[in-house]
Design a protein around this motif. Structure first.
Motif, short mmCIF file in Angstrom:
data_model
loop_
_atom_site.label_atom_id
_atom_site.label_comp_id
_atom_site.label_asym_id
_atom_site.label_seq_id
_atom_site.Cartn_x
_atom_site.Cartn_y
_atom_site.Cartn_z
N LEU A 239 25.10 48.88 -12.25
CA LEU A 239 26.34 49.48 -12.74
C LEU A 239 26.55 49.23 -14.23
O LEU A 239 26.86 50.15 -14.98
CB LEU A 239 27.54 48.93 -11.96
CG LEU A 239 27.67 49.40 -10.52
CD1 LEU A 239 28.66 48.53 -9.76
CD2 LEU A 239 28.11 50.86 -10.49
N VAL A 240 26.41 47.99 -14.67
CA VAL A 240 26.76 47.64 -16.05
C VAL A 240 25.57 47.59 -17.01
O VAL A 240 25.74 47.80 -18.21
CB VAL A 240 27.54 46.31 -16.12
CG1 VAL A 240 28.86 46.42 -15.39
CG2 VAL A 240 26.72 45.15 -15.61
N GLY B 244 31.25 31.95 -3.37
CA GLY B 244 31.52 31.07 -4.50
C GLY B 244 32.29 31.72 -5.64
O GLY B 244 32.68 31.06 -6.59
N PHE B 245 32.53 33.03 -5.56
CA PHE B 245 33.32 33.73 -6.57
C PHE B 245 34.79 33.34 -6.44
O PHE B 245 35.31 33.26 -5.35
CB PHE B 245 33.18 35.24 -6.39
CG PHE B 245 34.12 36.05 -7.24
CD1 PHE B 245 33.77 36.41 -8.53
CD2 PHE B 245 35.35 36.46 -6.75
CE1 PHE B 245 34.63 37.17 -9.32
CE2 PHE B 245 36.21 37.22 -7.52
CZ PHE B 245 35.85 37.57 -8.81
N VAL C 177 31.79 44.17 -6.83
CA VAL C 177 30.52 43.59 -6.38
C VAL C 177 30.54 42.08 -6.61
O VAL C 177 30.14 41.30 -5.74
CB VAL C 177 29.32 44.24 -7.10
CG1 VAL C 177 28.02 43.55 -6.73
CG2 VAL C 177 29.25 45.73 -6.77
N LEU C 178 31.01 41.65 -7.78
CA LEU C 178 31.13 40.21 -8.06
C LEU C 178 32.00 39.53 -7.01
O LEU C 178 31.67 38.45 -6.51
CB LEU C 178 31.78 39.96 -9.43
CG LEU C 178 30.94 40.06 -10.67
CD1 LEU C 178 31.83 39.92 -11.90
CD2 LEU C 178 29.86 39.01 -10.68
N ALA C 179 33.11 40.16 -6.68
CA ALA C 179 34.08 39.56 -5.77
C ALA C 179 33.53 39.37 -4.36
O ALA C 179 34.06 38.56 -3.59
CB ALA C 179 35.35 40.42 -5.72
N ARG D 54 23.27 41.55 -4.45
CA ARG D 54 24.50 41.91 -5.17
C ARG D 54 24.26 41.97 -6.67
O ARG D 54 24.83 42.81 -7.35
CB ARG D 54 25.61 40.92 -4.85
CG ARG D 54 26.18 41.06 -3.49
CD ARG D 54 27.34 40.07 -3.29
NE ARG D 54 27.76 40.09 -1.93
CZ ARG D 54 27.39 39.20 -1.02
NH1 ARG D 54 26.58 38.22 -1.34
NH2 ARG D 54 27.84 39.29 0.22
N PHE D 55 23.44 41.04 -7.18
CA PHE D 55 23.17 41.04 -8.61
C PHE D 55 22.49 42.36 -9.02
O PHE D 55 22.83 42.93 -10.06
CB PHE D 55 22.29 39.86 -9.01
CG PHE D 55 21.97 39.84 -10.48
CD1 PHE D 55 22.94 39.52 -11.42
CD2 PHE D 55 20.70 40.18 -10.94
CE1 PHE D 55 22.65 39.53 -12.78
CE2 PHE D 55 20.41 40.18 -12.29
CZ PHE D 55 21.39 39.85 -13.21
N GLY D 56 21.58 42.84 -8.21
CA GLY D 56 20.94 44.12 -8.51
C GLY D 56 21.93 45.26 -8.55
O GLY D 56 21.86 46.13 -9.43
N ARG D 57 22.88 45.25 -7.63
CA ARG D 57 23.92 46.30 -7.62
C ARG D 57 24.81 46.19 -8.85
O ARG D 57 25.17 47.18 -9.47
CB ARG D 57 24.76 46.22 -6.34
CG ARG D 57 24.01 46.67 -5.11
CD ARG D 57 24.93 46.85 -3.91
NE ARG D 57 25.40 45.58 -3.40
CZ ARG D 57 26.66 45.32 -3.05
NH1 ARG D 57 27.58 46.24 -3.13
NH2 ARG D 57 26.99 44.13 -2.57
#
Length: 98
Positions: free
Chosen positions: A78-79, A34-35, A28-30, A71-74
């Motif tokens: 997860l974590v 800007g990642f 998800v981060l990827a 994406r941050f919500g996803r």
């Protein structure tokens, strides 16, 4: 480029499960604009503590582009259930190459 430095304290006994789920969270981060890269390290002295390092093009790419996106919500879904305490997050700029 900046490096996000996030200290993550995971509930004791859930470390292995967190490590497994982190693989999905990294995907998800990827996806974020800007990642650049991500690395997860586990503390030797405090095994429930992890250090997440994420390379971003800028602080804004992380704090606005990612943190204010779906994406941050996803990622958090997860974590987040593994966190024993809120993550401590700072941003660092590279001043000396490896």
């Amino acid at each position: 480029m900046v490096v996000e430095h996030a200290e993550l304290t995971v509930e004791a006994g859930r470390e292995a499960e967190f490590q497994e789920v982190f693989g999905k969270a990294r995907e998800v981060l990827a996806e974020a604009d800007g990642f650049r890269w991500a690395e997860l390290l586990r503390c030797e002295e405090r095994p429930s503590v992890f250090l997440l390092l994420v390379g971003w093009e800028s602080v804004e790419a992380h704090m606005t582009g990612f943190r204010e996106s779906e994406r941050f919500g996803r990622w958090r879904a997860l974590v987040g259930p593994f966190f024993a305490a809120p993550p401590a997050v700072e941003h660092h700029r590279v001043v000396s190459p490896r």
